[in-house]
Design a protein around this motif. Sequence first.
Motif, PDB file in Angstrom:
ATOM      1  N   HIS A  17      -0.817 -11.063  -1.694  1.00 18.79           N
ATOM      2  CA  HIS A  17       0.157 -10.210  -2.377  1.00 18.79           C
ATOM      3  C   HIS A  17       0.304 -10.709  -3.805  1.00 18.79           C
ATOM      4  O   HIS A  17       0.460 -11.920  -4.035  1.00 18.79           O
ATOM      5  N   HIS A  18       0.269  -9.766  -4.756  1.00 17.04           N
ATOM      6  CA  HIS A  18       0.403 -10.146  -6.161  1.00 17.04           C
ATOM      7  C   HIS A  18       1.321  -9.153  -6.862  1.00 17.04           C
ATOM      8  O   HIS A  18       1.151  -7.935  -6.734  1.00 17.04           O
ATOM      9  N   ASP A  19       2.313  -9.679  -7.610  1.00 20.16           N
ATOM     10  CA  ASP A  19       3.242  -8.855  -8.369  1.00 20.16           C
ATOM     11  C   ASP A  19       2.878  -8.861  -9.843  1.00 20.16           C
ATOM     12  O   ASP A  19       2.205  -9.776 -10.331  1.00 20.16           O
ATOM     13  N   HIS A  53       2.925  -3.829  -7.463  1.00 21.83           N
ATOM     14  CA  HIS A  53       2.576  -4.798  -6.422  1.00 21.83           C
ATOM     15  C   HIS A  53       1.258  -4.378  -5.778  1.00 21.83           C
ATOM     16  O   HIS A  53       1.031  -3.195  -5.515  1.00 21.83           O
ATOM     17  N   ALA A  54       0.407  -5.370  -5.530  1.00 22.12           N
ATOM     18  CA  ALA A  54      -0.867  -5.122  -4.848  1.00 22.12           C
ATOM     19  C   ALA A  54      -0.991  -6.017  -3.635  1.00 22.12           C
ATOM     20  O   ALA A  54      -0.662  -7.204  -3.703  1.00 22.12           O
ATOM     21  N   ARG A  55      -1.436  -5.425  -2.556  1.00 17.37           N
ATOM     22  CA  ARG A  55      -1.744  -6.165  -1.335  1.00 17.37           C
ATOM     23  C   ARG A  55      -3.224  -5.982  -1.050  1.00 17.37           C
ATOM     24  O   ARG A  55      -3.709  -4.845  -0.961  1.00 17.37           O
ATOM     25  N   VAL A  56      -3.948  -7.091  -0.912  1.00 17.80           N
ATOM     26  CA  VAL A  56      -5.379  -7.032  -0.601  1.00 17.80           C
ATOM     27  C   VAL A  56      -5.638  -7.884   0.637  1.00 17.80           C
ATOM     28  O   VAL A  56      -5.301  -9.070   0.663  1.00 17.80           O
ATOM     29  N   ALA A  57      -6.200  -7.255   1.659  1.00 20.58           N
ATOM     30  CA  ALA A  57      -6.534  -7.946   2.908  1.00 20.58           C
ATOM     31  C   ALA A  57      -8.053  -7.947   3.076  1.00 20.58           C
ATOM     32  O   ALA A  57      -8.708  -6.924   2.839  1.00 20.58           O
ATOM     33  N   LEU A  83      -1.364  -0.383  -2.726  1.00 15.83           N
ATOM     34  CA  LEU A  83      -0.625  -0.481  -3.980  1.00 15.83           C
ATOM     35  C   LEU A  83       0.753   0.144  -3.818  1.00 15.83           C
ATOM     36  O   LEU A  83       0.924   1.131  -3.098  1.00 15.83           O
ATOM     37  N   SER A  84       1.736  -0.425  -4.500  1.00 11.85           N
ATOM     38  CA  SER A  84       3.085   0.127  -4.472  1.00 11.85           C
ATOM     39  C   SER A  84       3.727  -0.060  -5.835  1.00 11.85           C
ATOM     40  O   SER A  84       3.267  -0.849  -6.659  1.00 11.85           O
ATOM     41  N   GLY A  85       4.787   0.711  -6.071  1.00 10.54           N
ATOM     42  CA  GLY A  85       5.478   0.636  -7.355  1.00 10.54           C
ATOM     43  C   GLY A  85       6.240   1.907  -7.624  1.00 10.54           C
ATOM     44  O   GLY A  85       6.938   2.434  -6.752  1.00 10.54           O
ATOM     45  N   ASP A  86       6.075   2.446  -8.837  1.00 11.56           N
ATOM     46  CA  ASP A  86       6.804   3.651  -9.243  1.00 11.56           C
ATOM     47  C   ASP A  86       6.007   4.880  -8.815  1.00 11.56           C
ATOM     48  O   ASP A  86       5.304   5.510  -9.611  1.00 11.56           O
TER      49      ASP A  86
END
Length: 294
Positions: free
Chosen positions: A127-129, A96-100, A38-41
Amino acid sequence: MAVVLGPNRYGKAETRVVRVTRDGEEHRLKDCTVGVSLSGDMRDVHLTGDNSAVLPTDTQKNTVYAFAGKHGIGEIEEFARLLARHFTGAGPSVHHARVAVEEHHWERRGPHSFARASAETRTCVVHHDRDGSTTVVSGLEGLVLLNTTGSEFHGFARDAYTTLAPTRDRVLATAVTARWRHTAPPDTPGSPGAYDFGESHAAVRRCLAEAFAGTHSLSLQQTLYAMGSRVLETRREICEIRLSLPNKHHFLVDLTPFGMDNDNEVYVAADRPYGLIEGTVIDDAAPAPGPAWD
């Protein structure tokens, strides 16, 4: 000198989940490894230790298990999309979420009996925003292919350290790692026709294997391009494919000490070192991939 926080993300890596679906006497098995980032603020947690924006990685692990129970695991791309959409809605700090997901194959041996298949693994990264945009990259690892003839290598550059002899007939073998980007998920407006991820994956795998088998190879690079081209020419839903092909060398064994000839029949399969050929084949009309390959 100013010191600032650069790009960052965090998550739960390698959550192993096994889902058994019990449809009467015949059961179905899904065995997956899931990674979430997960990424963001997230500035404050790095600079001051304020954890108020942090969804614990243990919660992310629990969500994988809960979604496997609630929704099951069908195509891994769909499971990854469910998780990614959930995490971007989990709080205002997550942008933003990245799921592998890696799927480990088991072969059916009975109604509720299975045997672990080869080392080949099916993969995906989603990847989903928060704005709703989604990118799906499917893939595979460990697809082992071999041609006993129909491969040459000659006319290469030479210098003072070159000892390799040119050849007009050699064994060509590799273990394919491939990643391919979908133009759009099948339920997205503007998607290039109806398909499901399972059917698409099987078709891409078939294209790779057929192109490898059907190409008279003058180099593994030429074979790589033929494999990627076959996928893009055959599958409209794929706009880019990246291939990594180790050259699994097979060297003729010298049988002359035993008074025997070796007419391209007995080889030693070398483990390492090995040549590594990598390349990307692209539909030049495709949109830029953004972070999809990360």
